[in-house]
Motif scaffolding. Sequence first.
Motif, PDB file in Angstrom:
ATOM      1  N   GLU A   4     -39.224 -70.928  82.868  1.00 41.78           N
ATOM      2  CA  GLU A   4     -40.627 -70.588  82.668  1.00 41.78           C
ATOM      3  C   GLU A   4     -41.147 -71.175  81.356  1.00 41.78           C
ATOM      4  OE1 GLU A   4     -41.464 -66.457  82.992  1.00 41.78           O
ATOM      5  OE2 GLU A   4     -41.058 -66.381  85.148  1.00 41.78           O
ATOM      6  N   PRO A   5     -42.348 -71.726  81.381  1.00 39.82           N
ATOM      7  CA  PRO A   5     -42.933 -72.268  80.149  1.00 39.82           C
ATOM      8  C   PRO A   5     -43.421 -71.153  79.240  1.00 39.82           C
ATOM      9  CG  PRO A   5     -44.507 -72.416  81.928  1.00 39.82           C
ATOM     10  CD  PRO A   5     -43.223 -71.923  82.541  1.00 39.82           C
ATOM     11  N   GLU A   6     -43.666 -71.479  78.001  1.00 38.45           N
ATOM     12  CA  GLU A   6     -44.282 -70.537  77.071  1.00 38.45           C
ATOM     13  C   GLU A   6     -45.802 -70.635  77.237  1.00 38.45           C
ATOM     14  OE1 GLU A   6     -43.051 -71.228  73.086  1.00 38.45           O
ATOM     15  OE2 GLU A   6     -40.902 -71.142  73.554  1.00 38.45           O
ATOM     16  N   VAL A   7     -46.432 -69.508  77.454  1.00 35.91           N
ATOM     17  CA  VAL A   7     -47.883 -69.487  77.662  1.00 35.91           C
ATOM     18  C   VAL A   7     -48.523 -68.551  76.642  1.00 35.91           C
ATOM     19  CG1 VAL A   7     -49.748 -68.861  79.251  1.00 35.91           C
ATOM     20  CG2 VAL A   7     -47.693 -70.004  80.117  1.00 35.91           C
ATOM     21  N   LYS A   8     -49.588 -69.009  76.035  1.00 38.77           N
ATOM     22  CA  LYS A   8     -50.319 -68.206  75.065  1.00 38.77           C
ATOM     23  C   LYS A   8     -51.808 -68.235  75.411  1.00 38.77           C
ATOM     24  CE  LYS A   8     -50.796 -65.775  71.258  1.00 38.77           C
ATOM     25  NZ  LYS A   8     -50.253 -64.396  71.160  1.00 38.77           N
ATOM     26  N   ILE A   9     -52.353 -67.064  75.772  1.00 39.39           N
ATOM     27  CA  ILE A   9     -53.780 -66.954  76.053  1.00 39.39           C
ATOM     28  C   ILE A   9     -54.483 -66.577  74.754  1.00 39.39           C
ATOM     29  CG2 ILE A   9     -55.552 -65.762  77.383  1.00 39.39           C
ATOM     30  CD1 ILE A   9     -53.461 -65.282  79.553  1.00 39.39           C
ATOM     31  N   GLN A  10     -55.314 -67.467  74.272  1.00 42.38           N
ATOM     32  CA  GLN A  10     -55.996 -67.249  72.999  1.00 42.38           C
ATOM     33  C   GLN A  10     -57.274 -66.440  73.216  1.00 42.38           C
ATOM     34  OE1 GLN A  10     -54.337 -68.158  70.493  1.00 42.38           O
ATOM     35  NE2 GLN A  10     -53.060 -69.884  71.090  1.00 42.38           N
ATOM     36  N   GLY A  11     -57.841 -65.972  72.119  1.00 46.26           N
ATOM     37  CA  GLY A  11     -59.118 -65.268  72.187  1.00 46.26           C
ATOM     38  C   GLY A  11     -58.953 -63.767  72.296  1.00 46.26           C
ATOM     39  N   PHE A  12     -59.951 -63.062  71.812  1.00 46.55           N
ATOM     40  CA  PHE A  12     -59.940 -61.596  71.838  1.00 46.55           C
ATOM     41  C   PHE A  12     -61.380 -61.096  71.987  1.00 46.55           C
ATOM     42  CE2 PHE A  12     -60.247 -57.468  69.758  1.00 46.55           C
ATOM     43  CZ  PHE A  12     -59.180 -56.786  70.349  1.00 46.55           C
ATOM     44  N   PRO A  13     -61.608 -60.085  72.800  1.00 47.28           N
ATOM     45  CA  PRO A  13     -60.607 -59.374  73.606  1.00 47.28           C
ATOM     46  C   PRO A  13     -60.318 -60.089  74.925  1.00 47.28           C
ATOM     47  CG  PRO A  13     -62.741 -58.326  73.838  1.00 47.28           C
ATOM     48  CD  PRO A  13     -62.926 -59.419  72.833  1.00 47.28           C
ATOM     49  N   PHE A  14     -59.100 -59.924  75.412  1.00 49.57           N
ATOM     50  CA  PHE A  14     -58.674 -60.568  76.645  1.00 49.57           C
ATOM     51  C   PHE A  14     -59.339 -59.932  77.865  1.00 49.57           C
ATOM     52  CE2 PHE A  14     -55.578 -60.258  80.204  1.00 49.57           C
ATOM     53  CZ  PHE A  14     -55.640 -61.570  80.626  1.00 49.57           C
ATOM     54  N   LEU A  15     -59.448 -58.609  77.873  1.00 45.67           N
ATOM     55  CA  LEU A  15     -59.979 -57.908  79.037  1.00 45.67           C
ATOM     56  C   LEU A  15     -61.417 -58.341  79.341  1.00 45.67           C
ATOM     57  CD1 LEU A  15     -58.555 -54.320  78.411  1.00 45.67           C
ATOM     58  CD2 LEU A  15     -57.783 -56.012  80.084  1.00 45.67           C
ATOM     59  N   THR A  16     -62.182 -58.620  78.311  1.00 47.41           N
ATOM     60  CA  THR A  16     -63.547 -59.085  78.513  1.00 47.41           C
ATOM     61  C   THR A  16     -63.559 -60.457  79.163  1.00 47.41           C
ATOM     62  OG1 THR A  16     -64.288 -57.853  76.566  1.00 47.41           O
ATOM     63  CG2 THR A  16     -65.726 -59.609  77.368  1.00 47.41           C
ATOM     64  N   GLN A  17     -62.634 -61.320  78.761  1.00 45.49           N
ATOM     65  CA  GLN A  17     -62.535 -62.655  79.350  1.00 45.49           C
ATOM     66  C   GLN A  17     -62.170 -62.561  80.827  1.00 45.49           C
ATOM     67  OE1 GLN A  17     -60.725 -65.868  76.803  1.00 45.49           O
ATOM     68  NE2 GLN A  17     -59.990 -64.109  75.611  1.00 45.49           N
ATOM     69  N   VAL A  18     -61.207 -61.685  81.144  1.00 46.99           N
ATOM     70  CA  VAL A  18     -60.783 -61.526  82.532  1.00 46.99           C
ATOM     71  C   VAL A  18     -61.919 -60.981  83.383  1.00 46.99           C
ATOM     72  CG1 VAL A  18     -59.244 -60.259  84.072  1.00 46.99           C
ATOM     73  CG2 VAL A  18     -58.354 -61.260  81.985  1.00 46.99           C
ATOM     74  N   ALA A  19     -62.659 -60.043  82.831  1.00 51.07           N
ATOM     75  CA  ALA A  19     -63.779 -59.461  83.573  1.00 51.07           C
ATOM     76  C   ALA A  19     -64.798 -60.541  83.935  1.00 51.07           C
ATOM     77  CB  ALA A  19     -64.442 -58.368  82.741  1.00 51.07           C
ATOM     78  N   GLY A  20     -64.970 -61.504  83.047  1.00 52.33           N
ATOM     79  CA  GLY A  20     -65.888 -62.604  83.323  1.00 52.33           C
ATOM     80  C   GLY A  20     -65.224 -63.757  84.044  1.00 52.33           C
ATOM     81  N   ARG A  21     -63.910 -63.614  84.338  1.00 53.85           N
ATOM     82  CA  ARG A  21     -63.109 -64.641  85.015  1.00 53.85           C
ATOM     83  C   ARG A  21     -63.240 -65.994  84.306  1.00 53.85           C
ATOM     84  NH1 ARG A  21     -65.301 -61.993  89.424  1.00 53.85           N
ATOM     85  NH2 ARG A  21     -66.665 -63.730  89.986  1.00 53.85           N
ATOM     86  N   HIS A  22     -63.207 -65.938  82.992  1.00 54.66           N
ATOM     87  CA  HIS A  22     -63.298 -67.161  82.188  1.00 54.66           C
ATOM     88  C   HIS A  22     -62.456 -66.998  80.926  1.00 54.66           C
ATOM     89  CE1 HIS A  22     -65.259 -70.770  80.452  1.00 54.66           C
ATOM     90  NE2 HIS A  22     -65.049 -70.130  79.303  1.00 54.66           N
ATOM     91  N   LEU A  23     -61.495 -67.895  80.743  1.00 52.97           N
ATOM     92  CA  LEU A  23     -60.663 -67.896  79.541  1.00 52.97           C
ATOM     93  C   LEU A  23     -61.053 -69.101  78.691  1.00 52.97           C
ATOM     94  CD1 LEU A  23     -57.170 -67.148  81.159  1.00 52.97           C
ATOM     95  CD2 LEU A  23     -58.842 -65.515  80.263  1.00 52.97           C
ATOM     96  N   ASP A  24     -61.312 -68.862  77.434  1.00 55.70           N
ATOM     97  CA  ASP A  24     -61.764 -69.942  76.555  1.00 55.70           C
ATOM     98  C   ASP A  24     -60.664 -70.946  76.266  1.00 55.70           C
ATOM     99  OD1 ASP A  24     -64.296 -68.820  76.371  1.00 55.70           O
ATOM    100  OD2 ASP A  24     -63.743 -67.584  74.653  1.00 55.70           O
ATOM    101  N   HIS A  25     -59.429 -70.451  76.054  1.00 64.08           N
ATOM    102  CA  HIS A  25     -58.382 -71.322  75.514  1.00 64.08           C
ATOM    103  C   HIS A  25     -57.006 -70.797  75.909  1.00 64.08           C
ATOM    104  CE1 HIS A  25     -56.479 -73.098  71.572  1.00 64.08           C
ATOM    105  NE2 HIS A  25     -55.949 -73.617  72.677  1.00 64.08           N
ATOM    106  N   VAL A  26     -56.230 -71.644  76.561  1.00 65.96           N
ATOM    107  CA  VAL A  26     -54.862 -71.288  76.944  1.00 65.96           C
ATOM    108  C   VAL A  26     -53.930 -72.410  76.528  1.00 65.96           C
ATOM    109  CG1 VAL A  26     -53.298 -70.719  78.832  1.00 65.96           C
ATOM    110  CG2 VAL A  26     -55.679 -69.954  78.929  1.00 65.96           C
ATOM    111  N   ASP A  27     -52.816 -72.067  75.870  1.00 67.25           N
ATOM    112  CA  ASP A  27     -51.797 -73.044  75.480  1.00 67.25           C
ATOM    113  C   ASP A  27     -50.556 -72.844  76.332  1.00 67.25           C
ATOM    114  OD1 ASP A  27     -53.292 -74.224  73.434  1.00 67.25           O
ATOM    115  OD2 ASP A  27     -52.693 -72.676  72.003  1.00 67.25           O
ATOM    116  N   ALA A  28     -49.967 -73.949  76.769  1.00 66.54           N
ATOM    117  CA  ALA A  28     -48.731 -73.883  77.553  1.00 66.54           C
ATOM    118  C   ALA A  28     -47.744 -74.916  77.016  1.00 66.54           C
ATOM    119  CB  ALA A  28     -49.002 -74.141  79.029  1.00 66.54           C
ATOM    120  N   ASN A  29     -46.486 -74.511  76.873  1.00 67.41           N
ATOM    121  CA  ASN A  29     -45.430 -75.420  76.439  1.00 67.41           C
ATOM    122  C   ASN A  29     -44.353 -75.468  77.505  1.00 67.41           C
ATOM    123  OD1 ASN A  29     -42.488 -75.486  75.024  1.00 67.41           O
ATOM    124  ND2 ASN A  29     -43.867 -76.944  74.074  1.00 67.41           N
TER     125      ASN A  29
END
Length: 242
Positions: free
Chosen positions: A46-71
Amino acid sequence: MRALRITSIILGILIALAIAADRVTVGIAEGEVASRLRSTYGLAEEPEVKIQGFPFLTQVAGRHLDHVDANLSAYDATVDGQALTVTDLNIELRDVEINSSFSEVVAGTATGDGLISYEELTRAYGELLGGAGNGFAVEFRQGEGEQVLLALQVTVAGQSLTLDEIPASLVVSDGAITLDVDEADIPTFPEIPGADVNATVQEQLNAAHSIEGLPAGLSLDSLTPGADGVRADVSGADVVLN
């Protein structure tokens, strides 16, 4: 005053609980994304995943994530069907949209880079160039600046000819890799009856090899030689992650 103090304490506790819940939820989501990436792309781990930004729940509610990093510790692309492993592939995703059923995830833009070792390039190109039984082999080494050094071996009519430390550039264009070697840097091979060795060398080195197997929407932009190997830069738009 006492009532105000109690209210402040309760409010502080609620805020702390909300933050804790948000962080727990984002941790679960990162694990789910990592699991899906591993399954979708057949990764060994499994890769390392980091979901940036706060709060996360607000982003999910809007079904939009500003920034995600994956290694991704290792990712297998292909060059003319031959596997080519890219290690330590870091991808930065922006404007990630999630559909209503959470079954499709698409990043508006993505940039990233990974490493292809000289040993891996040598192995892959060895299969590409020598796989046809034409007696042609190449080894990649670190060069100067933005060039690599090639060690060539050509076997024609039972004779083995070797050239060492030939500078070359790795050119990426239209989804293909080409070795750019100046003719002046290739010594003239001795003549062998019935064989045009110099033409064979030029043909093999100048061949373009198609790059495939990158995540949908990503493409290879450049290959830059370094001390440990060649740095591969990728970018794209509308990158599908589901």
